[in-house]
Write an enzyme that holds these catalytic residues in place. Structure first.
Site, PDB file in Angstrom:
ATOM      1  N   PRO A   1       1.265  -1.415  -0.057  1.00  0.00           N
ATOM      2  CA  PRO A   1      -0.036  -0.021  -0.095  1.00  0.00           C
ATOM      3  C   PRO A   1       2.160   2.313   0.020  1.00  0.00           C
ATOM      4  CG  PRO A   1       1.516  -0.384   2.103  1.00  0.00           C
ATOM      5  CD  PRO A   1       1.027  -1.077   2.293  1.00  0.00           C
TER       6      PRO A   1
ATOM      7  N   HIS B   1       9.505   4.756  -3.423  1.00  0.00           N
ATOM      8  CA  HIS B   1       7.867   4.940  -3.933  1.00  0.00           C
ATOM      9  C   HIS B   1       7.395   3.603  -4.306  1.00  0.00           C
ATOM     10  CE1 HIS B   1       4.895   6.358  -6.494  1.00  0.00           C
ATOM     11  NE2 HIS B   1       4.981   7.703  -6.214  1.00  0.00           N
ATOM     12  N   HIS B   2       6.301   3.575  -4.019  1.00  0.00           N
ATOM     13  CA  HIS B   2       5.340   2.048  -4.287  1.00  0.00           C
ATOM     14  C   HIS B   2       5.476   1.671  -5.620  1.00  0.00           C
ATOM     15  CE1 HIS B   2       3.191  -1.320  -3.031  1.00  0.00           C
ATOM     16  NE2 HIS B   2       2.631  -0.699  -2.061  1.00  0.00           N
ATOM     17  N   SER B   3       5.589   2.602  -6.775  1.00  0.00           N
ATOM     18  CA  SER B   3       5.520   2.139  -8.259  1.00  0.00           C
ATOM     19  C   SER B   3       6.822   1.399  -8.295  1.00  0.00           C
ATOM     20  CB  SER B   3       5.669   3.377  -8.928  1.00  0.00           C
ATOM     21  OG  SER B   3       6.786   4.280  -8.633  1.00  0.00           O
TER      22      SER B   3
END
Length: 551
Positions: free
Chosen positions: A11, A215-217
């Site tokens: 998340p 960053h979650h990307s």
């Protein structure tokens, strides 16, 4: 951060130091005076340049300060690419501005030259996304892609200078305040979106602390765990790599299709047909509830729901954690005959119930149903590795809606039984697969903004994010530093409360990410969680003793 769908047990400023300095000083005074990169403390210069067809060198400047904005770097048609396009889930995470924060307690003081060498020789070669930036491919309608670039470790290794008085007074709170401040600081989007923050002072559970923000990307929880394991050594036996827990005996999807029995089998054939009818009915009901949630169906307003309804884009998050005994969880699992994930859902439901009735003073014990956005790892269970030889890349996530019942029960085990009944029900539904397909369809045909908007609506109308990530089965030594504790969470989501579990060795770390203003007593919620698992464990032990005596 995510639950394994195959295994329910389981998340911009002038430079990075300027960004940290300005943001932290403004947000956390007097705890943090300023921060500086590794080169300002150690007179070393090192640049890693992975092999690539195209080199993009970004100098720090004044732009790119906003969080959650699309990549500003654009390239024209005809560029030769060295990396793949960003995945649909990665594009949604990019648009939402979701970040992962991983806090590792170290068993020795920070040795910066050794740590830096480990990053350069162990982590970077294993994960190309750490050497890549996001650019807009104009030849494909401005869709983002990953492109290799030079990596200057001075931009990514940060040694903050924290007020010595704050550290001496309460070192645990000094770490907690510093990590909370990161949730309000942007990352320079013209560099690979990851940072190591090194806090070189002892706390109650570690000699020093390392914080990885990315960053979650770039990837999800499973990507991060396999990267940690593949780039580290076993603390018990430095000659070998550490291991991950063994995969479950069950294989296939959450709902595993059963082969058709012979036509002459009678009752077996009827049961097989009925199982598909149940599958179709449960899937239909779940799809209707999903559509209703996106359109209008919201959870009741309680103290767990954001006071602004999730409208404000950015809230300061506080990350607090506690380590639980994995053996206690397994004892409850055996007593109820369920999975570890069922136990964790039940324990969380019990803790939220204790907190709600104590804080609200509500004497009406009628059941309140809140829903969680439960992240699911969609990788097939056959990909699970005990000895990690391949680092999982990117985001392979879906989700499902999981209810948490706010209620008081005479028998604490009832929370776990309810969780088991619900999770068994979800195993005869295609909800996870449909959410995954629908999300990819939205991003492919309507763009990442449409996918992110649908996800935000879905999140705003649920109360909690819940995830459970499989971590190393034993203690690891990362970049020359033994890791004594490990926990992760996320920020950038509209919910006020995120509950994240992760096993590490013989413990399970639970990390709560809470809105700082909404939960000023957040440590009491952690205490409720610890007390809930104690009560449930004691009830499970009594049940086991009674079962033995009855036999």
């Amino acid at each position: 951060m995510e639950r394994d769908t195959q295994h329910p047990e389981e998340p911009d400023g002038a430079n990075s130091s300027d960004v940290i300095d300005g943001g932290c000083a403004e947000l956390t005074q007097p705890y943090i005076h300023h921060a500086h990169t590794a080169s300002s403390r150690w007179n070393q210069q090192s640049t890693t340049q992975p092999p690539c067809h195209m080199e993009v060198t970004m100098n720090a400047g004044s732009g790119g300060r906003s969080v959650g904005t699309p990549p500003s770097v654009r390239v024209s048609a005809g560029t030769e690419w060295s990396e793949e396009p960003m995945s649909p889930t990665g594009r949604v995470m990019e648009d939402m501005g979701a970040h992962i924060v991983s806090v590792l307690g170290l068993g020795i003081p920070v040795n910066l030259p050794v740590f830096r060498a480990g990053i350069e020789t162990e982590l970077l070669p294993l994960y190309p996304r750490f050497c890549s930036i996001q650019v807009m491919d104009e030849s494909r309608g401005g869709k983002p892609r990953w492109v290799r670039t030079k990596v200057d470790l001075d931009d990514h290794i940060i040694v903050p200078r924290i007020d010595p008085a704050a550290v001496e007074c309460d070192p645990d709170k000094a770490v907690e305040d510093y990590v909370a401040s990161l949730s309000m600081l942007p990352m320079d989007r013209r560099r690979p979106l990851w940072e190591f923050h090194l806090l070189d002072f002892p706390t109650s559970e570690a000699t020093s602390t390392m914080v990885l923000r990315l960053h979650h990307s770039i990837g999800d929880g499973m990507s991060l765990m396999t990267l940690y394991v593949a780039s580290s050594r076993s603390t018990a036996d430095p000659a070998r790599l550490p291991t991950m827990p063994p995969p479950p005996r069950r294989t296939g999807e959450i709902y595993q299709l059963q082969p058709r029995p012979p036509l002459s089998s009678g009752k077996a054939l009827l049961a097989w047909v009925l199982s598909y009818l149940v599958l179709a009915w449960h899937t239909l009901v779940d799809c209707v509830l999903l559509a209703a949630t996106i359109l209008f169906l919201s959870d009741p307003r309680t103290m767990f729901v954001r006071s602004d309804g999730g409208l404000q884009a950015q809230h300061r998050k506080r990350f607090i954690h506690r380590n639980l005994s994995l053996d206690d969880v397994k004892l409850i699992k055996t007593a109820v005959k369920c999975t570890i994930n069922d136990v964790l859902v039940g324990v969380t439901s019990a803790a939220l119930s204790r907190y709600y009735f104590r804080v609200s003073g509500d004497i009406d014990t009628k059941r309140i149903c809140l829903r969680s956005f439960l992240l699911v790892n969609t990788r097939p269970v056959s990909c699970r590795q005990i000895n990690v030889t391949k680092v999982e890349k990117g985001n392979q996530l879906s989700s499902l809606i999981c209810p948490f019942h706010i209620a008081l029960h005479d028998d604490p085990l009832e929370h776990v039984r309810k969780a088991k009944r619900f999770m068994d029900r979800k195993k005869s539904s295609l909800e996870v697969a449909i959410i995954n397909v629908a999300g990819e369809f939205l991003v492919k045909y309507f763009g990442a903004k449409a996918g992110a908007s649908a996800l935000r609506l879905f999140m705003k109308r649920t109360t909690i994010i819940f995830s459970n990530v499989v971590g190393p089965a034993e203690k690891i030594t990362l970049c020359g530093h033994p890791v004594v504790s490990m926990g992760s969470s996320v920020y950038g989501q509209p919910q006020a409360l995120t509950v994240h579990y992760q096993n590490y060795g013989n413990t399970i770390n639970v990390t709560l990410a809470v809105d700082d203003k909404q939960f000023p007593d957040c440590h009491e919620l952690l205490d409720d969680l610890v007390e809930s698992i104690r009560l449930i464990k004691n009830a499970a032990g009594l049940r086991s003793i009674s079962s033995v005596h009855s036999n």
